[in-house]
Enzyme design. Structure first.
Site, PDB file in Angstrom:
ATOM      1  N   LEU A 188       1.417  63.162  57.054  1.00  0.00           N
ATOM      2  CA  LEU A 188       2.664  62.813  55.124  1.00  0.00           C
ATOM      3  C   LEU A 188       1.107  63.616  54.355  1.00  0.00           C
ATOM      4  O   LEU A 188       1.499  63.724  53.029  1.00  0.00           O
ATOM      5  CB  LEU A 188       2.585  61.587  54.809  1.00  0.00           C
ATOM      6  CG  LEU A 188       3.455  61.263  54.848  1.00  0.00           C
ATOM      7  CD1 LEU A 188       4.333  59.719  54.760  1.00  0.00           C
ATOM      8  CD2 LEU A 188       4.980  61.612  55.162  1.00  0.00           C
ATOM      9  N   GLY A 189      -0.081  64.106  55.545  1.00  0.00           N
ATOM     10  CA  GLY A 189      -1.505  64.366  53.960  1.00  0.00           C
ATOM     11  C   GLY A 189      -0.489  66.531  54.000  1.00  0.00           C
ATOM     12  O   GLY A 189       0.181  66.610  54.352  1.00  0.00           O
TER      13      GLY A 189
ATOM     14  N   TYR B 238     -18.528  62.324  58.240  1.00  0.00           N
ATOM     15  CA  TYR B 238     -17.846  62.848  58.645  1.00  0.00           C
ATOM     16  C   TYR B 238     -17.976  64.347  60.028  1.00  0.00           C
ATOM     17  O   TYR B 238     -17.111  64.354  60.570  1.00  0.00           O
ATOM     18  CB  TYR B 238     -16.906  64.125  56.907  1.00  0.00           C
ATOM     19  CG  TYR B 238     -15.800  65.055  57.821  1.00  0.00           C
ATOM     20  CD1 TYR B 238     -14.436  64.511  58.149  1.00  0.00           C
ATOM     21  CD2 TYR B 238     -15.878  66.247  57.292  1.00  0.00           C
ATOM     22  CE1 TYR B 238     -13.353  65.446  58.216  1.00  0.00           C
ATOM     23  CE2 TYR B 238     -14.715  67.069  57.183  1.00  0.00           C
ATOM     24  CZ  TYR B 238     -13.835  66.040  57.524  1.00  0.00           C
ATOM     25  OH  TYR B 238     -12.331  67.026  58.163  1.00  0.00           O
TER      26      TYR B 238
ATOM     27  N   LYS C 173     -16.968  64.203  63.148  1.00  0.00           N
ATOM     28  CA  LYS C 173     -16.425  65.726  63.601  1.00  0.00           C
ATOM     29  C   LYS C 173     -17.024  66.534  65.699  1.00  0.00           C
ATOM     30  O   LYS C 173     -16.361  66.277  66.446  1.00  0.00           O
ATOM     31  CB  LYS C 173     -16.482  66.586  62.788  1.00  0.00           C
ATOM     32  CG  LYS C 173     -14.764  66.426  61.943  1.00  0.00           C
ATOM     33  CD  LYS C 173     -13.514  66.510  62.351  1.00  0.00           C
ATOM     34  CE  LYS C 173     -12.798  65.874  61.318  1.00  0.00           C
ATOM     35  NZ  LYS C 173     -11.153  65.773  61.939  1.00  0.00           N
TER      36      LYS C 173
ATOM     37  N   ARG D  29       2.120  55.683  56.332  1.00  0.00           N
ATOM     38  CA  ARG D  29       2.460  55.523  54.910  1.00  0.00           C
ATOM     39  C   ARG D  29       3.824  55.567  55.211  1.00  0.00           C
ATOM     40  O   ARG D  29       4.715  56.900  56.301  1.00  0.00           O
ATOM     41  CB  ARG D  29       1.931  56.510  53.640  1.00  0.00           C
ATOM     42  CG  ARG D  29       0.937  56.155  53.627  1.00  0.00           C
ATOM     43  CD  ARG D  29       0.028  56.853  52.461  1.00  0.00           C
ATOM     44  NE  ARG D  29       0.095  58.854  52.266  1.00  0.00           N
ATOM     45  CZ  ARG D  29       0.197  59.593  51.799  1.00  0.00           C
ATOM     46  NH1 ARG D  29       0.228  59.586  50.839  1.00  0.00           N
ATOM     47  NH2 ARG D  29      -0.151  60.469  52.670  1.00  0.00           N
TER      48      ARG D  29
HETATM   49  N1  LIG Z   1      -7.543  69.838  54.716  1.00  0.00           N
HETATM   50  C1  LIG Z   1      -8.492  70.923  55.440  1.00  0.00           C
HETATM   51  O1  LIG Z   1      -9.669  71.443  54.567  1.00  0.00           O
HETATM   52  C2  LIG Z   1      -9.207  70.095  56.630  1.00  0.00           C
HETATM   53  C3  LIG Z   1      -9.576  70.954  57.198  1.00  0.00           C
HETATM   54  C4  LIG Z   1     -10.738  70.770  57.936  1.00  0.00           C
HETATM   55  C5  LIG Z   1      -9.989  69.832  58.707  1.00  0.00           C
HETATM   56  N2  LIG Z   1      -9.465  68.983  58.457  1.00  0.00           N
HETATM   57  C6  LIG Z   1      -9.043  67.940  59.148  1.00  0.00           C
HETATM   58  O2  LIG Z   1      -7.202  68.181  59.428  1.00  0.00           O
HETATM   59  C7  LIG Z   1      -7.058  66.797  59.625  1.00  0.00           C
HETATM   60  C8  LIG Z   1      -5.624  66.832  58.402  1.00  0.00           C
HETATM   61  O3  LIG Z   1      -6.354  67.163  57.378  1.00  0.00           O
HETATM   62  P1  LIG Z   1      -5.554  66.902  55.976  1.00  0.00           P
HETATM   63  O4  LIG Z   1      -5.844  67.662  55.034  1.00  0.00           O
HETATM   64  O5  LIG Z   1      -3.613  67.072  56.295  1.00  0.00           O
HETATM   65  O6  LIG Z   1      -6.093  65.452  56.160  1.00  0.00           O
HETATM   66  P2  LIG Z   1      -4.678  64.133  54.295  1.00  0.00           P
HETATM   67  O7  LIG Z   1      -6.079  63.301  54.252  1.00  0.00           O
HETATM   68  O8  LIG Z   1      -4.445  64.820  53.166  1.00  0.00           O
HETATM   69  O9  LIG Z   1      -3.877  63.859  55.127  1.00  0.00           O
HETATM   70  C9  LIG Z   1      -4.592  62.562  56.253  1.00  0.00           C
HETATM   71  C10 LIG Z   1      -3.000  61.730  56.817  1.00  0.00           C
HETATM   72  O10 LIG Z   1      -3.164  60.009  57.206  1.00  0.00           O
HETATM   73  C11 LIG Z   1      -3.101  59.599  57.177  1.00  0.00           C
HETATM   74  N3  LIG Z   1      -3.410  58.598  57.594  1.00  0.00           N
HETATM   75  C12 LIG Z   1      -5.025  57.326  57.196  1.00  0.00           C
HETATM   76  N4  LIG Z   1      -5.427  56.190  57.936  1.00  0.00           N
HETATM   77  C13 LIG Z   1      -4.187  56.283  59.197  1.00  0.00           C
HETATM   78  C14 LIG Z   1      -3.627  55.600  60.158  1.00  0.00           C
HETATM   79  N5  LIG Z   1      -5.089  55.035  60.312  1.00  0.00           N
HETATM   80  N6  LIG Z   1      -2.427  56.131  61.223  1.00  0.00           N
HETATM   81  C15 LIG Z   1      -2.072  56.722  60.548  1.00  0.00           C
HETATM   82  N7  LIG Z   1      -2.294  58.202  59.599  1.00  0.00           N
HETATM   83  C16 LIG Z   1      -3.282  57.607  59.336  1.00  0.00           C
HETATM   84  C17 LIG Z   1      -2.898  59.454  55.822  1.00  0.00           C
HETATM   85  O11 LIG Z   1      -1.865  58.882  55.010  1.00  0.00           O
HETATM   86  C18 LIG Z   1      -2.569  60.323  55.317  1.00  0.00           C
HETATM   87  O12 LIG Z   1      -0.633  60.933  54.883  1.00  0.00           O
HETATM   88  C19 LIG Z   1      -8.600  65.877  59.363  1.00  0.00           C
HETATM   89  O13 LIG Z   1      -8.293  64.756  60.745  1.00  0.00           O
HETATM   90  C20 LIG Z   1      -8.774  66.799  58.651  1.00  0.00           C
HETATM   91  O14 LIG Z   1     -10.034  66.128  59.094  1.00  0.00           O
HETATM   92  C21 LIG Z   1      -8.728  69.225  56.939  1.00  0.00           C
END
Ligand SMILES: NC(=O)c1ccc[n+]([C@@H]2O[C@H](COP(=O)([O-])OP(=O)(O)OC[C@H]3O[C@@H](n4cnc5c(N)ncnc54)[C@H](O)[C@@H]3O)[C@@H](O)[C@H]2O)c1
Length: 318
Positions: free
Chosen positions: A10-11, A141, A145, A36
């Site tokens: 949902l992210g 963070y 990573k 969620r």
């Molecule tokens: N968005 C970016 O710009 C970006 C850049 C580099 C790396 N990433 C990596 O990509 C991945 C996803 O990023 P995103 O932007 O979609 O993050 P986000 O914060 O939008 O979404 C993360 C999701 O994880 C869920 N979550 C939290 N705790 C949880 C748990 N215990 N069990 C299951 N779900 C849980 C949250 O409810 C949320 O929906 C992450 O690992 C992030 O580090 C993202």
């Protein structure tokens, strides 16, 4: 065929990855999950599981029930939130990855791990950042990573788990809001430009960082998992980028379409310190040569598409 599981679905990334996987592999073959619940009016509740990735029994049950063969493990705390809650970030980012890799080992399952430009640090070369270089991040963070990249490499070498991954830059998207990262400004600026015509940026002018438009990121995630393993000498943590931009360059591009748009600055010291420790422009030649990665959107074409899609979302036809 064995199914796909997306955690943290949902992210910001998951909300676009799940439809793309369903388009490629069929709706019934992709299980979305998150800690969620889906909103009550959500369309596709049938292939959704509430799953807390820090709970080993829950993980194993979902993966066995659906005969999962490939996990996109997205659940994590992002950079700015992780600096605010470092203990929670360690538990979520590390425990969940370890548990996922363990179940992947037991069930002979592939795993995608999204690393980040946050896996580098202040002693990393900041321009043309190489694929293999110094990684001494000074954020929680970043620590999670780098450790995650190493753990994926270990499980691939030691147990033969097909773990692959990318080092993403900041991701720009219009479907879901960003989740507390240092590059969130690059999404917020578009919302504010359309809604109010002005934006107060938390990063200093001149803060140059790698970025990518979400459609390119989603395609990269699917392509790296589909690549022929014989072509991959890295497997994990591929640098991928599409553009390297400063806040004022992004604002100038928006100005071409919204002529009275105004940007000003109110620096957030936490986000600024994180950004100052990250690369300005990564070298992604390993991804380009090993699995033919190439972005389709640059700053100009991304801005046009973002504004068009976001206007349609925020100003629906009356
Ligand atoms: N968005 C970016 O710009 C970006 C850049 C580099 C790396 N990433 C990596 O990509 C991945 C996803 O990023 P995103 O932007 O979609 O993050 P986000 O914060 O939008 O979404 C993360 C999701 O994880 C869920 N979550 C939290 N705790 C949880 C748990 N215990 N069990 C299951 N779900 C849980 C949250 O409810 C949320 O929906 C992450 O690992 C992030 O580090 C993202």
């Amino acid at each position: 065929m064995r199914k796909f599981l997306v955690t943290g679905a949902l992210g910001q990334i998951g909300q676009e990855l799940v439809p793309a996987l369903r388009e490629s592999y069929g709706g019934a073959n992709v299980v979305a999950s998150d800690i969620r619940s889906l909103p009550a009016d959500a369309a596709d509740a049938e292939h959704f599981e509430v799953l807390d990735c820090t709970k080993p029994q829950q993980i194993e049950e979902v993966m066995r029930t659906h005969d999962v063969g490939c996990v996109y493990h997205l659940a994590a705390l992002l950079s700015a939130t992780a600096e605010d809650k470092p203990q929670t970030a360690w538990r979520l980012n590390m425990d969940s990855l370890y548990l996922m890799l363990e179940v992947a080992r037991e069930l002979d399952c592939a795993l995608f791990f999204p690393s980040s430009i946050g896996a580098f640090g202040p002693t990393t070369p900041r321009d043309q950042t190489p694929q293999d270089t110094i990684q001494r991040p000074n954020t929680m963070y970043g620590v999670t990573k780098v450790a995650g990249e190493l753990l994926c490499d270990y499980y691939a070498q030691r147990f033969g788990v097909d773990a692959r991954g990318l080092r993403f830059p900041g991701l720009i998207s219009y479907v879901a809001p960003p989740g507390g990262g240092t590059t969130d400004y690059s999404v917020e600026i578009f919302y504010q430009a359309i809604q109010t015509g002005r934006y107060t940026c938390p990063l200093r002018p001149g803060t140059r960082l790698d970025m990518m438009y979400m459609p390119d990121a989603i395609r990269a995630m699917i392509e790296v998992m589909e690549a022929d393993p014989a072509d991959l000498s890295h497997r994990n943590a591929f640098n991928v980028t599409a553009m390297s931009v400063t806040p004022e360059e992004l604002a100038d591009e928006i100005l071409k379409h919204i002529p009275d748009f105004v940007i000003d600055y109110d620096i957030d010291p936490v986000r600024q310190a994180i950004a100052d420790s990250w690369p300005r422009a990564m070298n992604d030649s390993a991804a380009r040569s090993e699995w033919r990665w190439a972005p389709r959107y640059d700053l100009s074409s991304m801005t046009v598409d973002m504004l068009e899609k976001l206007r349609a979302k925020l100003e629906p036809a009356k």
